[in-house]
Scaffold this motif. Structure first.
Motif, PDB file in Angstrom:
ATOM      1  N   GLU A   1       0.820  -1.207   0.000  1.00 29.78           N
ATOM      2  CA  GLU A   1       0.000   0.000   0.000  1.00 29.78           C
ATOM      3  C   GLU A   1       0.861   1.267   0.000  1.00 29.78           C
ATOM      4  OE1 GLU A   1      -3.408   0.076  -0.116  1.00 29.78           O
ATOM      5  OE2 GLU A   1      -3.244  -2.092  -0.430  1.00 29.78           O
ATOM      6  N   SER A   2       2.017   1.205   0.682  1.00 25.43           N
ATOM      7  CA  SER A   2       2.895   2.369   0.815  1.00 25.43           C
ATOM      8  C   SER A   2       4.314   1.887   1.078  1.00 25.43           C
ATOM      9  CB  SER A   2       2.426   3.252   1.967  1.00 25.43           C
ATOM     10  OG  SER A   2       2.556   2.554   3.190  1.00 25.43           O
ATOM     11  N   GLU A   3       5.254   2.842   1.095  1.00 25.57           N
ATOM     12  CA  GLU A   3       6.637   2.490   1.407  1.00 25.57           C
ATOM     13  C   GLU A   3       6.726   1.910   2.810  1.00 25.57           C
ATOM     14  OE1 GLU A   3      10.924   4.631   2.189  1.00 25.57           O
ATOM     15  OE2 GLU A   3       9.518   5.619   0.837  1.00 25.57           O
ATOM     16  N   GLN A   4       5.991   2.480   3.742  1.00 21.16           N
ATOM     17  CA  GLN A   4       5.992   1.989   5.123  1.00 21.16           C
ATOM     18  C   GLN A   4       5.463   0.555   5.185  1.00 21.16           C
ATOM     19  OE1 GLN A   4       3.608   4.269   7.816  1.00 21.16           O
ATOM     20  NE2 GLN A   4       4.361   3.194   9.613  1.00 21.16           N
ATOM     21  N   ASP A   5       4.420   0.263   4.433  1.00 20.28           N
ATOM     22  CA  ASP A   5       3.858  -1.088   4.393  1.00 20.28           C
ATOM     23  C   ASP A   5       4.898  -2.090   3.886  1.00 20.28           C
ATOM     24  OD1 ASP A   5       1.828  -3.134   4.463  1.00 20.28           O
ATOM     25  OD2 ASP A   5       1.532  -2.840   2.306  1.00 20.28           O
ATOM     26  N   VAL A   6       5.626  -1.719   2.852  1.00 19.59           N
ATOM     27  CA  VAL A   6       6.658  -2.590   2.288  1.00 19.59           C
ATOM     28  C   VAL A   6       7.768  -2.826   3.314  1.00 19.59           C
ATOM     29  CG1 VAL A   6       8.467  -2.759   0.520  1.00 19.59           C
ATOM     30  CG2 VAL A   6       6.165  -1.981  -0.095  1.00 19.59           C
ATOM     31  N   ARG A   7       8.199  -1.774   3.985  1.00 22.91           N
ATOM     32  CA  ARG A   7       9.245  -1.914   5.003  1.00 22.91           C
ATOM     33  C   ARG A   7       8.783  -2.816   6.147  1.00 22.91           C
ATOM     34  NH1 ARG A   7      13.712   1.457   4.780  1.00 22.91           N
ATOM     35  NH2 ARG A   7      13.647   2.977   3.108  1.00 22.91           N
ATOM     36  N   LEU A   8       7.514  -2.713   6.531  1.00 21.14           N
ATOM     37  CA  LEU A   8       6.983  -3.577   7.586  1.00 21.14           C
ATOM     38  C   LEU A   8       6.947  -5.035   7.140  1.00 21.14           C
ATOM     39  CD1 LEU A   8       4.068  -1.427   9.061  1.00 21.14           C
ATOM     40  CD2 LEU A   8       6.191  -2.097  10.202  1.00 21.14           C
ATOM     41  N   LYS A   9       6.605  -5.271   5.883  1.00 19.98           N
ATOM     42  CA  LYS A   9       6.577  -6.635   5.355  1.00 19.98           C
ATOM     43  C   LYS A   9       7.965  -7.267   5.334  1.00 19.98           C
ATOM     44  CE  LYS A   9       2.483  -6.209   2.438  1.00 19.98           C
ATOM     45  NZ  LYS A   9       1.965  -6.260   1.063  1.00 19.98           N
ATOM     46  N   LEU A  10       8.989  -6.452   5.122  1.00 25.19           N
ATOM     47  CA  LEU A  10      10.360  -6.965   5.023  1.00 25.19           C
ATOM     48  C   LEU A  10      11.110  -6.929   6.349  1.00 25.19           C
ATOM     49  CD1 LEU A  10      11.393  -5.362   1.623  1.00 25.19           C
ATOM     50  CD2 LEU A  10      10.790  -7.748   2.074  1.00 25.19           C
ATOM     51  N   LYS A  11      10.463  -6.484   7.396  1.00 24.79           N
ATOM     52  CA  LYS A  11      11.112  -6.314   8.697  1.00 24.79           C
ATOM     53  C   LYS A  11      11.775  -7.595   9.202  1.00 24.79           C
ATOM     54  CE  LYS A  11       8.977  -5.910  12.797  1.00 24.79           C
ATOM     55  NZ  LYS A  11       8.053  -5.363  13.792  1.00 24.79           N
ATOM     56  N   ASP A  12      11.157  -8.741   9.012  1.00 27.95           N
ATOM     57  CA  ASP A  12      11.670 -10.007   9.528  1.00 27.95           C
ATOM     58  C   ASP A  12      12.736 -10.645   8.635  1.00 27.95           C
ATOM     59  OD1 ASP A  12       9.956  -9.780  11.689  1.00 27.95           O
ATOM     60  OD2 ASP A  12       8.361 -10.900  10.691  1.00 27.95           O
ATOM     61  N   HIS A  13      13.036 -10.057   7.500  1.00 29.04           N
ATOM     62  CA  HIS A  13      13.996 -10.647   6.559  1.00 29.04           C
ATOM     63  C   HIS A  13      15.441 -10.240   6.820  1.00 29.04           C
ATOM     64  CE1 HIS A  13      10.289 -11.533   4.455  1.00 29.04           C
ATOM     65  NE2 HIS A  13      10.977 -12.416   3.754  1.00 29.04           N
ATOM     66  N   GLN A  14      15.697  -9.350   7.753  1.00 24.82           N
ATOM     67  CA  GLN A  14      17.053  -8.903   8.085  1.00 24.82           C
ATOM     68  C   GLN A  14      17.791  -8.317   6.881  1.00 24.82           C
ATOM     69  OE1 GLN A  14      18.355  -8.796  11.250  1.00 24.82           O
ATOM     70  NE2 GLN A  14      16.261  -9.314  11.789  1.00 24.82           N
ATOM     71  N   TYR A  15      17.054  -7.656   5.990  1.00 23.11           N
ATOM     72  CA  TYR A  15      17.677  -6.956   4.867  1.00 23.11           C
ATOM     73  C   TYR A  15      18.125  -5.581   5.338  1.00 23.11           C
ATOM     74  CZ  TYR A  15      15.507 -10.257   1.568  1.00 23.11           C
ATOM     75  OH  TYR A  15      15.128 -11.366   0.867  1.00 23.11           O
ATOM     76  N   ASN A  16      19.228  -5.102   4.808  1.00 29.41           N
ATOM     77  CA  ASN A  16      19.677  -3.741   5.021  1.00 29.41           C
ATOM     78  C   ASN A  16      19.103  -2.934   3.851  1.00 29.41           C
ATOM     79  OD1 ASN A  16      20.914  -1.395   5.678  1.00 29.41           O
ATOM     80  ND2 ASN A  16      23.003  -2.171   5.499  1.00 29.41           N
ATOM     81  N   ILE A  17      17.911  -2.379   4.033  1.00 31.82           N
ATOM     82  CA  ILE A  17      17.201  -1.687   2.959  1.00 31.82           C
ATOM     83  C   ILE A  17      17.839  -0.333   2.713  1.00 31.82           C
ATOM     84  CG2 ILE A  17      15.005  -0.705   2.235  1.00 31.82           C
ATOM     85  CD1 ILE A  17      13.639  -2.895   3.912  1.00 31.82           C
ATOM     86  N   GLU A  18      18.229  -0.104   1.466  1.00 27.16           N
ATOM     87  CA  GLU A  18      18.847   1.158   1.081  1.00 27.16           C
ATOM     88  C   GLU A  18      17.808   2.151   0.567  1.00 27.16           C
ATOM     89  OE1 GLU A  18      22.088   0.683  -1.648  1.00 27.16           O
ATOM     90  OE2 GLU A  18      22.757  -1.127  -0.645  1.00 27.16           O
ATOM     91  N   PHE A  19      16.868   1.658  -0.252  1.00 30.35           N
ATOM     92  CA  PHE A  19      15.954   2.573  -0.933  1.00 30.35           C
ATOM     93  C   PHE A  19      14.710   1.803  -1.365  1.00 30.35           C
ATOM     94  CE2 PHE A  19      14.808   5.175  -4.731  1.00 30.35           C
ATOM     95  CZ  PHE A  19      14.634   6.385  -4.077  1.00 30.35           C
ATOM     96  N   VAL A  20      13.554   2.442  -1.239  1.00 27.43           N
ATOM     97  CA  VAL A  20      12.290   1.874  -1.697  1.00 27.43           C
ATOM     98  C   VAL A  20      11.640   2.906  -2.610  1.00 27.43           C
ATOM     99  CG1 VAL A  20      10.025   1.003  -1.019  1.00 27.43           C
ATOM    100  CG2 VAL A  20      11.997   0.595   0.457  1.00 27.43           C
ATOM    101  N   THR A  21      11.284   2.492  -3.817  1.00 25.95           N
ATOM    102  CA  THR A  21      10.687   3.426  -4.769  1.00 25.95           C
ATOM    103  C   THR A  21       9.481   2.789  -5.459  1.00 25.95           C
ATOM    104  OG1 THR A  21      11.161   4.876  -6.646  1.00 25.95           O
ATOM    105  CG2 THR A  21      12.227   2.741  -6.651  1.00 25.95           C
ATOM    106  N   PRO A  22       8.410   3.559  -5.659  1.00 27.58           N
ATOM    107  CA  PRO A  22       7.254   3.010  -6.380  1.00 27.58           C
ATOM    108  C   PRO A  22       7.585   2.827  -7.860  1.00 27.58           C
ATOM    109  CG  PRO A  22       6.872   5.312  -5.793  1.00 27.58           C
ATOM    110  CD  PRO A  22       8.179   4.917  -5.183  1.00 27.58           C
TER     111      PRO A  22
END
Length: 69
Positions: A28-49
């Protein structure tokens, strides 16, 4: 909406551009995507639609797939 997420596999190491990977996530949003990936232990650099012509271009890539999380 589909988002492209740039990340590093190892959360504890300093990001190195050559090790950056990307995945496509539906959310739904960048925040939603970050929450979905929270348990994957990824070091997220950037999220773009990804929309419009950019989405059409990305879909032409044979490796294009949207992850279901």
């Amino acid at each position: 909406m589909i988002f492209k997420v740039y990340f590093q596999d190892n959360f504890t190491q300093v990001p190195v551009r050559e090790n950056t990977k990307s995945i496509y996530i539906e959310g739904e949003s960048e925040q939603d995507v970050r929450l979905k990936l929270k348990d994957h232990q990824y070091n997220i650099e950037f999220v773009t639609p990804v929309t419009g012509a950019f989405l059409e271009y990305e879909q032409q890539n044979e490796d294009f797939s949207v992850e279901k999380i």
